[in-house]
Scaffold this motif. Structure first.
Motif, mmCIF file in Angstrom:
data_model
loop_
_atom_site.group_PDB
_atom_site.id
_atom_site.type_symbol
_atom_site.label_atom_id
_atom_site.label_comp_id
_atom_site.label_asym_id
_atom_site.label_seq_id
_atom_site.Cartn_x
_atom_site.Cartn_y
_atom_site.Cartn_z
ATOM 1 N N HIS A 21 7.765 7.720 8.866
ATOM 2 C CA HIS A 21 8.407 8.037 7.420
ATOM 3 C C HIS A 21 9.695 8.614 7.684
ATOM 4 O O HIS A 21 10.232 9.397 8.812
ATOM 5 C CB HIS A 21 7.331 9.346 6.699
ATOM 6 N N HIS A 71 3.606 4.449 12.881
ATOM 7 C CA HIS A 71 3.913 4.574 11.156
ATOM 8 C C HIS A 71 4.905 5.754 11.037
ATOM 9 O O HIS A 71 4.325 6.771 10.989
ATOM 10 C CB HIS A 71 2.478 4.627 10.663
ATOM 11 N N ARG A 88 0.799 -1.268 -0.058
ATOM 12 C CA ARG A 88 -0.008 -0.010 0.172
ATOM 13 C C ARG A 88 0.908 1.107 -0.130
ATOM 14 O O ARG A 88 1.109 1.821 -1.030
ATOM 15 C CB ARG A 88 -1.158 -0.107 1.216
ATOM 16 N N ASP A 89 1.500 1.496 0.853
ATOM 17 C CA ASP A 89 2.402 2.773 1.091
ATOM 18 C C ASP A 89 3.686 2.593 0.158
ATOM 19 O O ASP A 89 4.030 3.361 -0.577
ATOM 20 C CB ASP A 89 2.722 3.010 2.552
ATOM 21 N N ASN A 92 9.241 4.689 3.989
ATOM 22 C CA ASN A 92 8.582 4.226 5.269
ATOM 23 C C ASN A 92 9.886 3.745 6.322
ATOM 24 O O ASN A 92 10.829 3.519 5.573
ATOM 25 C CB ASN A 92 7.678 3.327 4.909
HETATM 26 ZN ZN LIG Z 1 2.511 6.423 5.273
#
Ligand SMILES: [Zn+2]
Length: 512
Positions: A204, A202, A13-14, A238
């Protein structure tokens, strides 16, 4: 407090939102199966409402990949959640992951909603998702730049509405470790009901701190980490799964936490993701880079030979890097070939095995020693091919410093041989143009790269390239050969075949 850390992988997804990355359903399925072998707890398979392609991929992963939770992303509205559930409902363990931003800057400029409206939308979305499954995760987008007391109120509301996991992302990669740990600690102390749910992070990597922030948050009580293979993702990416997992594994003495990851599958997973996305791993990348276990200076080499732990904190075998040993040669039979593939963990159908064995024999004619890496390259090439519209029959190149590069290609389509010749600015350009003449498409080569799969003068080269037809959708092609130009032709054809295949299925691709 529990010592168990849940690994939530968002590569599909990311990670798939990385610029220039576009995976089709078959490729996503292959990555998802490997993630299940790796032992991740949750696979975020995509954002179903973003495009028909995403919907199809999440549906396929939910249906086919077992023994793992499969999550789908949805904004905090009923339509997104309905579509997410449609994709997820066949999963063994489905999770709906709904999100809305909580920072004032996002509220004001993006959502144009006030704090009360956002709080209500978040709680309503979680309550709605709970009609379908008891496993609902809520993310407060841009949490790290949100007012912390307001964030606690939002989290209380979603916990009361039935969220099982609450995620506190550093969406823009702005946090620094001490601050982020304090932030998580504040939330743990000031949110009613937080002890009933799993707190997730989560992070980055805009400041190169994604892994450091993740570890700091674990220290403050978070127990789920969202991460990607090779750290791919939006912008700088990420937090990298392999770095987090190996830090927890290697420094158990300090962190005292555990995951369910089978670390020996790390390297294979990293390679698969790199190959399928076309995102090359930098040589000095921690854990999975080519140089991660290479000792170059004399003093270091000497030390490692005398006692490995002088300069090595992890064993390459622990992450699944095997010392490439000579295994097979020209006279090896089908049985030995199959045996070795089984040892390497590949399970092939009879048909795939037959194709791979033919490639192996062709390679053995050109290359004396066939190593594990060669075998992996062969198998990966064979099993990842889309059923081709065109296959390469022959290639002839004429090039040099004083002649115009010219390529002649023979392609097979439904048993028929089609031939064309073309000149180009270089031999690769000439090959692409000759193939374009046969197919009648005029593709643009966006990017071309080569990697030596094995070492030595007769090494296999793997060409990865990206082409586009309309300037928007980019397709990755790969080809291997001991000849760089032949590998280029194979890679270009692989990309063209994928383009034709996707034209048939007509997948949209429109991410948020
Ligand atoms: Zn993200």
């Amino acid at each position: 407090m529990s010592k168990r850390v849940y690994i939530f992988d968002t590569t599909l997804r990311d990670g798939e939102q990385s610029p220039g990355v576009s995976l089709n359903t078959a490729e996503k399925l292959q990555i998802a199966r490997q993630l299940a072998c790796l032992g991740v707890d949750i696979i975020e398979a995509g954002f179903p409402i973003a495009s028909p392609g995403d919907l199809q991929a999440v549906t396929a992963i939910a249906r086919e990949v077992k023994g793992v939770t499969v999550a789908g992303l949805a904004r905090a509205n009923q339509q997104d959640i309905d579509v997410a559930w449609q994709a997820l409902k066949q999963a063994e363990q489905p999770r709906i992951h709904t999100f809305i931003a909580t920072s004032d800057i996002h509220l004001q400029y993006k959502l144009r909603m006030n704090r009360q409206e956002v709080l209500e939308a978040a709680a309503a979305a979680v309550a709605y998702a709970r009609r379908f499954t008891s496993d609902v995760e809520f993310s407060a987008e841009d949490a790290s730049r949100s007012d912390k007391d307001y964030l606690c109120r939002v989290l209380e509301a979603v916990i009361a509405a039935g969220a099982r996991v609450v995620n506190i992302p550093d969406t823009v990669g702005y946090a620094v470790p001490g601050e982020y740990a304090d932030f998580i600690g504040y939330i743990m102390e000031n949110t009613r009901g937080i002890e009933k749910v799993i707190v997730s992070v989560h992070c980055h990597d805009d400041l190169g701190l994604a892994v450091a922030n993740t570890l700091a948050a674990l220290g403050a009580g978070a127990r789920q980490v969202e991460c990607t293979i090779n750290g791919i993702g939006e912008r700088a990416g990420n937090a990298s799964l392999e770095e987090i997992v190996m830090a927890l594994h290697t420094r158990r003495d300090q962190l005292g936490l555990e995951t369910a990851i089978n670390t020996r599958e790390i390297y294979r997973t990293s390679r698969l993701v790199s190959t399928l996305t076309g995102m090359v791993i930098q040589p000095n990348k921690a854990i999975v880079g080519k140089n991660a276990f290479a000792h170059e200076s004399g003093i270091h080499q000497d030390g490692v030979l005398k006692e490995r732990t002088t300069y090595e904190i992890m064993k390459p075998e622990t992450v699944g890097i095997s010392h490439s040993n000579l295994v097979l040669g020209k006279h090896s039979g089908r049985h030995a070939f199959k045996e070795r593939l089984t040892q390497l963990g590949y399970v092939l159908t009879e048909e795939e095995l037959a194709k791979a064995f033919t490639s192996f024999k062709n390679l053995a004619d050109r290359k004396k020693e066939i190593t594990d890496h060669d075998l992996e390259a062969i198998v990966e090439e064979e099993i990842r091919q889309v059923p081709p519209v065109y296959t390469l029959d022959y290639l002839h190149i004429s090039t040099g410093s004083t002649v115009v590069p010219t390529a002649t290609v023979g392609l097979l389509k439904e048993g028929q041989r089609l031939e064309e010749a073309a000149c180009g600015n270089g031999p690769v350009d000439a090959i692409c143009r000759a193939i374009d003449k046969v197919t009648g498409l005029s593709c643009t080569l966006v990017n071309w790269g080569i990697r030596a799969v094995t070492s030595g003068k007769d090494a296999i080269g793997e060409v990865t390239l990206k082409i586009t037809l309309d300037g928007e959708k980019v397709v990755v092609g790969r080809g291997i050969s001991t000849d760089v130009l032949e590998a280029s032709a194979r890679a270009y054809l692989n990309a063209v075949n994928k383009l034709l295949k996707e034209g048939e299925n007509n997948h949209g691709h429109d991410h948020h």
